[in-house]
Motif scaffolding. Structure first.
Motif, PDB file in Angstrom:
ATOM      1  N   VAL A  96      38.353   8.691 -55.351  1.00 35.85           N
ATOM      2  CA  VAL A  96      37.345   8.418 -56.373  1.00 35.85           C
ATOM      3  C   VAL A  96      36.249   7.570 -55.736  1.00 35.85           C
ATOM      4  O   VAL A  96      36.501   6.413 -55.368  1.00 35.85           O
ATOM      5  CB  VAL A  96      37.947   7.667 -57.582  1.00 35.85           C
ATOM      6  CG1 VAL A  96      36.886   7.407 -58.639  1.00 35.85           C
ATOM      7  CG2 VAL A  96      39.141   8.420 -58.166  1.00 35.85           C
ATOM      8  N   PRO A  97      35.043   8.110 -55.568  1.00 38.87           N
ATOM      9  CA  PRO A  97      33.959   7.321 -54.979  1.00 38.87           C
ATOM     10  C   PRO A  97      33.658   6.071 -55.815  1.00 38.87           C
ATOM     11  O   PRO A  97      33.704   6.111 -57.045  1.00 38.87           O
ATOM     12  CB  PRO A  97      32.769   8.271 -54.998  1.00 38.87           C
ATOM     13  CG  PRO A  97      33.350   9.634 -55.093  1.00 38.87           C
ATOM     14  CD  PRO A  97      34.614   9.480 -55.889  1.00 38.87           C
ATOM     15  N   ILE A  98      33.388   4.983 -55.119  1.00 41.39           N
ATOM     16  CA  ILE A  98      32.915   3.757 -55.777  1.00 41.39           C
ATOM     17  C   ILE A  98      31.404   3.735 -55.570  1.00 41.39           C
ATOM     18  O   ILE A  98      30.923   3.557 -54.451  1.00 41.39           O
ATOM     19  CB  ILE A  98      33.582   2.501 -55.183  1.00 41.39           C
ATOM     20  CG1 ILE A  98      35.105   2.572 -55.347  1.00 41.39           C
ATOM     21  CG2 ILE A  98      33.008   1.239 -55.838  1.00 41.39           C
ATOM     22  CD1 ILE A  98      35.866   1.481 -54.600  1.00 41.39           C
ATOM     23  N   LEU A  99      30.676   3.963 -56.644  1.00 45.22           N
ATOM     24  CA  LEU A  99      29.226   4.067 -56.557  1.00 45.22           C
ATOM     25  C   LEU A  99      28.590   2.697 -56.319  1.00 45.22           C
ATOM     26  O   LEU A  99      29.240   1.661 -56.494  1.00 45.22           O
ATOM     27  CB  LEU A  99      28.691   4.709 -57.830  1.00 45.22           C
ATOM     28  CG  LEU A  99      29.295   6.091 -58.162  1.00 45.22           C
ATOM     29  CD1 LEU A  99      28.710   6.639 -59.457  1.00 45.22           C
ATOM     30  CD2 LEU A  99      29.094   7.067 -57.011  1.00 45.22           C
ATOM     31  N   ALA A 100      27.334   2.678 -55.952  1.00 46.30           N
ATOM     32  CA  ALA A 100      26.622   1.431 -55.624  1.00 46.30           C
ATOM     33  C   ALA A 100      26.663   0.421 -56.753  1.00 46.30           C
ATOM     34  O   ALA A 100      26.711  -0.782 -56.508  1.00 46.30           O
ATOM     35  CB  ALA A 100      25.176   1.751 -55.241  1.00 46.30           C
ATOM     36  N   ASP A 101      26.660   0.910 -58.002  1.00 42.10           N
ATOM     37  CA  ASP A 101      26.704   0.000 -59.148  1.00 42.10           C
ATOM     38  C   ASP A 101      28.128  -0.366 -59.558  1.00 42.10           C
ATOM     39  O   ASP A 101      28.345  -1.043 -60.556  1.00 42.10           O
ATOM     40  CB  ASP A 101      25.953   0.597 -60.339  1.00 42.10           C
ATOM     41  CG  ASP A 101      26.596   1.857 -60.890  1.00 42.10           C
ATOM     42  OD1 ASP A 101      27.598   2.339 -60.314  1.00 42.10           O
ATOM     43  OD2 ASP A 101      26.086   2.374 -61.914  1.00 42.10           O
ATOM     44  N   GLY A 102      29.145   0.102 -58.780  1.00 45.58           N
ATOM     45  CA  GLY A 102      30.547  -0.195 -59.078  1.00 45.58           C
ATOM     46  C   GLY A 102      31.211   0.823 -59.980  1.00 45.58           C
ATOM     47  O   GLY A 102      32.416   0.752 -60.205  1.00 45.58           O
ATOM     48  N   ALA A 103      30.446   1.782 -60.496  1.00 45.93           N
ATOM     49  CA  ALA A 103      31.016   2.816 -61.362  1.00 45.93           C
ATOM     50  C   ALA A 103      31.821   3.811 -60.526  1.00 45.93           C
ATOM     51  O   ALA A 103      31.666   3.890 -59.310  1.00 45.93           O
ATOM     52  CB  ALA A 103      29.900   3.544 -62.118  1.00 45.93           C
ATOM     53  N   ALA A 104      32.665   4.568 -61.203  1.00 47.01           N
ATOM     54  CA  ALA A 104      33.471   5.594 -60.548  1.00 47.01           C
ATOM     55  C   ALA A 104      32.694   6.898 -60.454  1.00 47.01           C
ATOM     56  O   ALA A 104      32.073   7.331 -61.423  1.00 47.01           O
ATOM     57  CB  ALA A 104      34.756   5.820 -61.330  1.00 47.01           C
ATOM     58  N   GLY A 105      32.762   7.533 -59.294  1.00 46.88           N
ATOM     59  CA  GLY A 105      32.203   8.863 -59.123  1.00 46.88           C
ATOM     60  C   GLY A 105      33.239   9.916 -59.474  1.00 46.88           C
ATOM     61  O   GLY A 105      34.332   9.603 -59.966  1.00 46.88           O
ATOM     62  N   SER A 106      32.936  11.159 -59.207  1.00 44.94           N
ATOM     63  CA  SER A 106      33.858  12.261 -59.484  1.00 44.94           C
ATOM     64  C   SER A 106      34.909  12.345 -58.388  1.00 44.94           C
ATOM     65  O   SER A 106      34.567  12.361 -57.202  1.00 44.94           O
ATOM     66  CB  SER A 106      33.103  13.582 -59.563  1.00 44.94           C
ATOM     67  OG  SER A 106      32.198  13.564 -60.640  1.00 44.94           O
TER      68      SER A 106
END
Length: 157
Positions: free
Chosen positions: A48-58
């Protein structure tokens, strides 16, 4: 203790619903870019990618595991391979960096493991693995012939 936790306000929120196949063992990649998760009921490992804003990616598939297994814990070795404990049938898998799965220990009679759950690297060089066994409540220590990757502990806002 627990009463202190009850007295303070905790911010708890769902990070993602995209890993719904009984998320179990998890680790953060060394570069902090993803959370790798064992999905026990789907017999797979996903990233699960950790996006720059801390949100979860797909999530994306790391590896499909044998259908007749109940995977549990996961640890990353220095060579880039993932090591996954099998709660049932008792055992240990290795997933190489290309996603190929190797059964390293198949202990269906529970002579070495007994419902292994979590795995952690120990020792000065992280050269051994400790595996928790909940069936008979003991810890196993093993030289798997590879060193573990140090844990990455990201900061989340």
């Amino acid at each position: 203790g627990l009463p202190a936790l009850v007295d303070r306000a905790l911010l708890v929120e769902r990070w993602t619903d995209a890993v719904a196949g009984y998320p179990n063992g998890a680790l953060v990649t060394p570069d902090g870019s993803a959370l790798v998760v064992v999905e026990a009921h789907e017999q797979r490992v996903v990233s699960v990618p950790i996006l720059a804003d801390g949100a979860a990616g797909s999530p994306s598939l790391v590896a499909s595991l044998p259908d007749d297994t109940d995977p549990d814990g996961i640890a990353l070795a220095a060579d880039g391979a993932y090591w996954v404990t099998l709660y049932r049938p008792d055992g240990l898998l290795r997933i190489d960096p290309a996603g190929e799965v190797e059964v390293v220990v198949d202990d269906r009679l529970a002579t070495t493991f007994d419902a292994p759950t979590n795995i952690a690297w120990v020792g000065d060089g992280l050269d051994r693995a400790v595996i928790a066994n909940v069936g008979d409540r003991f810890l196993t220590i093993a030289d798997l012939g590879v060193a573990g990757m140090p844990l990455h502990l990201p900061a989340f806002d």
